[in-house]
Design a protein around this motif. Structure first.
Motif, PDB file in Angstrom:
ATOM      1  N   ILE A   1       0.836  -1.205   0.000  1.00  0.00           N
ATOM      2  CA  ILE A   1       0.000   0.000   0.000  1.00  0.00           C
ATOM      3  C   ILE A   1       0.867   1.250   0.000  1.00  0.00           C
ATOM      4  CG2 ILE A   1      -1.751   1.264   1.309  1.00  0.00           C
ATOM      5  CD1 ILE A   1      -2.645  -1.442   2.452  1.00  0.00           C
ATOM      6  N   TRP A   2       1.838   1.235   0.891  1.00  0.00           N
ATOM      7  CA  TRP A   2       2.754   2.378   1.009  1.00  0.00           C
ATOM      8  C   TRP A   2       4.065   1.844   1.579  1.00  0.00           C
ATOM      9  CZ3 TRP A   2       5.645   6.080   3.534  1.00  0.00           C
ATOM     10  CH2 TRP A   2       5.683   7.357   2.951  1.00  0.00           C
ATOM     11  N   PRO A   3       5.145   1.808   0.788  1.00  0.00           N
ATOM     12  CA  PRO A   3       6.405   1.187   1.238  1.00  0.00           C
ATOM     13  C   PRO A   3       7.036   1.939   2.410  1.00  0.00           C
ATOM     14  CG  PRO A   3       6.357   1.459  -1.155  1.00  0.00           C
ATOM     15  CD  PRO A   3       5.201   2.239  -0.617  1.00  0.00           C
ATOM     16  N   PHE A   4       7.590   1.153   3.349  1.00  0.00           N
ATOM     17  CA  PHE A   4       8.331   1.718   4.478  1.00  0.00           C
ATOM     18  C   PHE A   4       9.804   1.815   4.096  1.00  0.00           C
ATOM     19  CE2 PHE A   4       4.930   0.084   7.483  1.00  0.00           C
ATOM     20  CZ  PHE A   4       4.513   1.354   7.849  1.00  0.00           C
ATOM     21  N   ASN A   5      10.198   2.942   3.546  1.00  0.00           N
ATOM     22  CA  ASN A   5      11.589   3.156   3.166  1.00  0.00           C
ATOM     23  C   ASN A   5      12.231   4.179   4.095  1.00  0.00           C
ATOM     24  OD1 ASN A   5      11.297   1.445   0.903  1.00  0.00           O
ATOM     25  ND2 ASN A   5      10.439   3.129  -0.302  1.00  0.00           N
ATOM     26  N   GLY A   6      13.558   4.155   4.155  1.00  0.00           N
ATOM     27  CA  GLY A   6      14.288   5.161   4.908  1.00  0.00           C
ATOM     28  C   GLY A   6      13.832   5.279   6.344  1.00  0.00           C
ATOM     29  N   ALA A   7      13.583   6.523   6.775  1.00  0.00           N
ATOM     30  CA  ALA A   7      13.195   6.777   8.161  1.00  0.00           C
ATOM     31  C   ALA A   7      11.833   6.178   8.493  1.00  0.00           C
ATOM     32  CB  ALA A   7      13.182   8.284   8.422  1.00  0.00           C
ATOM     33  N   HIS A   8      11.009   5.939   7.473  1.00  0.00           N
ATOM     34  CA  HIS A   8       9.689   5.359   7.737  1.00  0.00           C
ATOM     35  C   HIS A   8       9.800   3.929   8.254  1.00  0.00           C
ATOM     36  CE1 HIS A   8       8.247   8.510   4.706  1.00  0.00           C
ATOM     37  NE2 HIS A   8       7.716   8.847   5.864  1.00  0.00           N
ATOM     38  N   ALA A   9      10.875   3.226   7.888  1.00  0.00           N
ATOM     39  CA  ALA A   9      11.035   1.843   8.341  1.00  0.00           C
ATOM     40  C   ALA A   9      11.125   1.770   9.860  1.00  0.00           C
ATOM     41  CB  ALA A   9      12.280   1.229   7.701  1.00  0.00           C
ATOM     42  N   ILE A  10      11.646   2.837  10.478  1.00  0.00           N
ATOM     43  CA  ILE A  10      11.822   2.853  11.934  1.00  0.00           C
ATOM     44  C   ILE A  10      10.478   2.857  12.651  1.00  0.00           C
ATOM     45  CG2 ILE A  10      12.826   4.168  13.851  1.00  0.00           C
ATOM     46  CD1 ILE A  10      14.777   5.384  11.786  1.00  0.00           C
ATOM     47  N   ILE A  11       9.453   3.444  12.015  1.00  0.00           N
ATOM     48  CA  ILE A  11       8.146   3.567  12.679  1.00  0.00           C
ATOM     49  C   ILE A  11       7.146   2.557  12.124  1.00  0.00           C
ATOM     50  CG2 ILE A  11       8.465   6.002  13.258  1.00  0.00           C
ATOM     51  CD1 ILE A  11       6.683   6.663  10.817  1.00  0.00           C
ATOM     52  N   SER A  12       7.636   1.472  11.541  1.00  0.00           N
ATOM     53  CA  SER A  12       6.735   0.504  10.900  1.00  0.00           C
ATOM     54  C   SER A  12       5.750  -0.124  11.882  1.00  0.00           C
ATOM     55  CB  SER A  12       7.549  -0.592  10.206  1.00  0.00           C
ATOM     56  OG  SER A  12       8.337  -1.301  11.147  1.00  0.00           O
TER      57      SER A  12
ATOM     58  N   THR B   1       4.716  23.102  -0.826  1.00  0.00           N
ATOM     59  CA  THR B   1       4.590  22.023   0.165  1.00  0.00           C
ATOM     60  C   THR B   1       4.764  20.644  -0.468  1.00  0.00           C
ATOM     61  OG1 THR B   1       2.186  22.098  -0.110  1.00  0.00           O
ATOM     62  CG2 THR B   1       3.119  23.353   1.717  1.00  0.00           C
ATOM     63  N   ASP B   2       5.345  20.602  -1.649  1.00  0.00           N
ATOM     64  CA  ASP B   2       5.693  19.321  -2.251  1.00  0.00           C
ATOM     65  C   ASP B   2       7.080  18.953  -1.737  1.00  0.00           C
ATOM     66  OD1 ASP B   2       6.176  17.108  -3.711  1.00  0.00           O
ATOM     67  OD2 ASP B   2       6.009  18.050  -5.684  1.00  0.00           O
ATOM     68  N   CYS B   3       7.115  18.267  -0.609  1.00  0.00           N
ATOM     69  CA  CYS B   3       8.362  18.032   0.133  1.00  0.00           C
ATOM     70  C   CYS B   3       9.409  17.293  -0.686  1.00  0.00           C
ATOM     71  CB  CYS B   3       8.073  17.240   1.407  1.00  0.00           C
ATOM     72  SG  CYS B   3       6.820  17.998   2.472  1.00  0.00           S
ATOM     73  N   ILE B   4       8.960  16.446  -1.629  1.00  0.00           N
ATOM     74  CA  ILE B   4       9.930  15.611  -2.346  1.00  0.00           C
ATOM     75  C   ILE B   4      10.846  16.437  -3.254  1.00  0.00           C
ATOM     76  CG2 ILE B   4       8.460  13.574  -2.281  1.00  0.00           C
ATOM     77  CD1 ILE B   4       7.638  14.149  -5.145  1.00  0.00           C
ATOM     78  N   GLN B   5      10.536  17.724  -3.419  1.00  0.00           N
ATOM     79  CA  GLN B   5      11.435  18.559  -4.212  1.00  0.00           C
ATOM     80  C   GLN B   5      12.762  18.782  -3.505  1.00  0.00           C
ATOM     81  OE1 GLN B   5       9.741  22.224  -5.648  1.00  0.00           O
ATOM     82  NE2 GLN B   5       7.920  21.228  -6.498  1.00  0.00           N
ATOM     83  N   CYS B   6      12.731  18.704  -2.162  1.00  0.00           N
ATOM     84  CA  CYS B   6      13.940  19.030  -1.399  1.00  0.00           C
ATOM     85  C   CYS B   6      14.329  17.966  -0.372  1.00  0.00           C
ATOM     86  CB  CYS B   6      13.756  20.356  -0.653  1.00  0.00           C
ATOM     87  SG  CYS B   6      13.301  21.736  -1.725  1.00  0.00           S
ATOM     88  N   HIS B   7      13.452  17.008  -0.137  1.00  0.00           N
ATOM     89  CA  HIS B   7      13.710  15.991   0.884  1.00  0.00           C
ATOM     90  C   HIS B   7      13.453  14.604   0.301  1.00  0.00           C
ATOM     91  CE1 HIS B   7      13.671  19.071   4.143  1.00  0.00           C
ATOM     92  NE2 HIS B   7      12.764  19.657   3.364  1.00  0.00           N
ATOM     93  N   ASN B   8      14.026  13.585   0.932  1.00  0.00           N
ATOM     94  CA  ASN B   8      13.671  12.212   0.604  1.00  0.00           C
ATOM     95  C   ASN B   8      13.320  11.483   1.892  1.00  0.00           C
ATOM     96  OD1 ASN B   8      16.072  11.436   1.866  1.00  0.00           O
ATOM     97  ND2 ASN B   8      17.213  11.334  -0.061  1.00  0.00           N
ATOM     98  N   GLU B   9      13.078  10.169   1.796  1.00  0.00           N
ATOM     99  CA  GLU B   9      12.613   9.421   2.961  1.00  0.00           C
ATOM    100  C   GLU B   9      13.734   9.079   3.941  1.00  0.00           C
ATOM    101  OE1 GLU B   9       9.021   6.663   2.087  1.00  0.00           O
ATOM    102  OE2 GLU B   9      10.296   6.525   0.314  1.00  0.00           O
TER     103      GLU B   9
ATOM    104  N   THR C   1      -1.330  10.489   1.497  1.00  0.00           N
ATOM    105  CA  THR C   1      -0.166   9.846   0.885  1.00  0.00           C
ATOM    106  C   THR C   1       0.869  10.875   0.431  1.00  0.00           C
ATOM    107  OG1 THR C   1      -1.318   9.824  -1.249  1.00  0.00           O
ATOM    108  CG2 THR C   1      -1.493   7.843   0.118  1.00  0.00           C
ATOM    109  N   ASP C   2       0.547  12.171   0.540  1.00  0.00           N
ATOM    110  CA  ASP C   2       1.556  13.186   0.236  1.00  0.00           C
ATOM    111  C   ASP C   2       2.313  13.508   1.524  1.00  0.00           C
ATOM    112  OD1 ASP C   2      -0.719  14.318   1.366  1.00  0.00           O
ATOM    113  OD2 ASP C   2      -0.415  16.253   0.383  1.00  0.00           O
ATOM    114  N   CYS C   3       3.573  13.864   1.388  1.00  0.00           N
ATOM    115  CA  CYS C   3       4.457  14.020   2.547  1.00  0.00           C
ATOM    116  C   CYS C   3       3.924  15.035   3.552  1.00  0.00           C
ATOM    117  CB  CYS C   3       5.847  14.457   2.101  1.00  0.00           C
ATOM    118  SG  CYS C   3       6.573  13.415   0.826  1.00  0.00           S
ATOM    119  N   VAL C   4       3.462  16.174   3.040  1.00  0.00           N
ATOM    120  CA  VAL C   4       3.072  17.248   3.934  1.00  0.00           C
ATOM    121  C   VAL C   4       1.870  16.863   4.785  1.00  0.00           C
ATOM    122  CG1 VAL C   4       1.428  18.459   2.422  1.00  0.00           C
ATOM    123  CG2 VAL C   4       2.902  19.776   4.002  1.00  0.00           C
TER     124      VAL C   4
END
Length: 411
Positions: free
Chosen positions: A269-280, A321-329, A296-299
């Protein structure tokens, strides 16, 4: 003393009559019962006016004693009055032993005693295993022929109570045998649970343990998983389903194979990548408002991070507020955005420390692709800039022209 009754003159006629033989038959001597003054022959008597001689009785129309051997008074009009010997002598089936009712018209007509006109199938068809009992009347009619039960359990209660696989009585099965059996045989049952609710996966293991699902009976058994698995739901702690407010549609995360492990894979549904894996396992960190319409949008989750960032101040700078322009997971900090390498050096070279906010150069906060080189204090004097570029072919006092010649901000 001349006689006034008929027989006083007609005794010779009476005695001489042979068709039928009045004397032998013991006819009463009241001639008016059968004759009138028109003539002795033909007689005015018509047996059909009293009791019609139909079927096999027609062949006895001249054999009066076959029915009137005891005289003509109180001759029985019910069949068994003449046919009791037939009734008692019948062995297929044995009427007397079986306790058949003596109303012969229920099974016979005037055509003949044999064959009987009775057809059991018109009352209750003898199909399947019942066909083998067609001559064993007492197997169903041991209590007589009145009010014989027509429901299966009326005859098969002993079968019901003696069945142990599964135990019908203990399990509280309904007594409508037709739900699980047909007339072919009591065993095997015609019931197939899979036609109602398939017993797949772990459910197949409990196929004989009816009470595990039907402890409250067989009416209105729940068909949703949580109807049986609420305790599993409430006692699950990794993650805590109740605390997390998980929806109770178990099929979203489990299948019939087993409660554990769950078939749910968040990555589908929504992959747990990067920092999101810590809060799985910390479901409420994203689903504090429930599991419907989770953004499903970052903000949607990171608006507080956006508003709290001061270097640079995202809110003041009116960053998109499209966070993916400057940040990643990987993490919110450090940002993956590199203005110097990706666009124009402002943290190094001549423009370092020459600006305070993004809006110094990006006059349209709705579109950071737009910029100005001629509004800052060093370049806003067109006369001076024109003089500096007097010998530059194709020179224009315009921001995009500046960038074309000075992509690194150098002279």
């Amino acid at each position: 003393n001349t006689p006034t009754d008929c027989v006083g003159c007609h005794l010779d006629d009476f005695n001489a009559t042979t068709d039928p033989d009045h004397e032998m038959a013991g006819f009463p001597m009241d001639c008016t019962e059968c004759h009138d003054e028109g003539a002795w022959i033909p007689s005015s008597f018509d047996h059909n006016n009293i009791w019609p001689l139909n079927g096999a009785h027609a062949s006895l129309s001249g054999e009066c004693l076959s029915c009137h051997s005891e005289g003509y008074e109180n001759t029985p009009t019910d069949c068994v009055g003449c046919h009791l010997d037939d009734f008692n002598a019948t062995t297929d089936p044995d009427h007397e032993l079986a306790g058949f009712p003596t109303d012969c018209t229920e099974c016979h007509d005037e055509g003949a005693w044999i064959p009987s006109s009775f057809d059991h199938n018109n009352i209750w068809p003898l199909n399947g295993a019942h066909a083998s009992l067609s001559g064993e009347c007492l197997s169903c009619h041991s209590e007589g022929y009145e009010n014989t039960p027509t429901d299966c359990v009326g005859c098969h209660l002993d079968d019901f109570n003696a069945t142990t696989d599964p135990d019908h009585e203990l399990a509280g099965f309904p007594m409508d045998c037709t739900e699980c059996h047909d007339e072919g045989a009591w065993i095997p049952s015609s019931f197939d649970h899979n036609n109602i609710w398939p017993l797949n996966g772990a459910h197949a293991i409990i196929s004989g343990d009816c009470l595990s699902c039907h402890s409250e009976g067989y009416e209105n058994t729940p068909t949703d998983c949580v109807g049986c698995h609420l305790n599993d739901f409430n006692t699950t702690t990794d993650p805590d389903h109740e605390l997390a407010g998980f929806p109770m549609d178990c099929t979203e995360c489990h299948d019939e194979g087993a409660w554990i492990p769950s078939s749910f894979d968040h990555n589908n549904i929504w992959p747990f990548n990067g920092a999101h894996a810590i809060i799985s396992g910390d479901c409420l960190s994203c689903h504090s408002e429930g599991y419907e319409n989770t953004p499903t949008d970052c903000v949607g989750c990171h608006l507080d991070d956006f508003n709290a960032t001061t270097d640079p101040d995202h809110q003041s700078a009116m960053f998109p507020t499209d966070c993916i322009q400057c940040h990643n997971e990987g993490a919110w900090i450090p940002s993956t955005f590199d203005h110097d390498a990706m666009y124009f050096p402002i943290y190094s070279g001549k423009h370092r420390d020459e600006w305070n906010t993004c809006m110094d150069c990006h006059f349209n906060t709705g579109n950071y692709a737009l910029f100005s080189c001629i509004d800052c204090h060093e370049h806003n004097n067109q006369t001076q800039v024109d003089d500096d570029h007097s010998e530059v072919p194709g020179y224009q006092y315009e921001s995009n022209a500046c960038f074309m010649c000075h992509p690194n901000g150098e002279n």
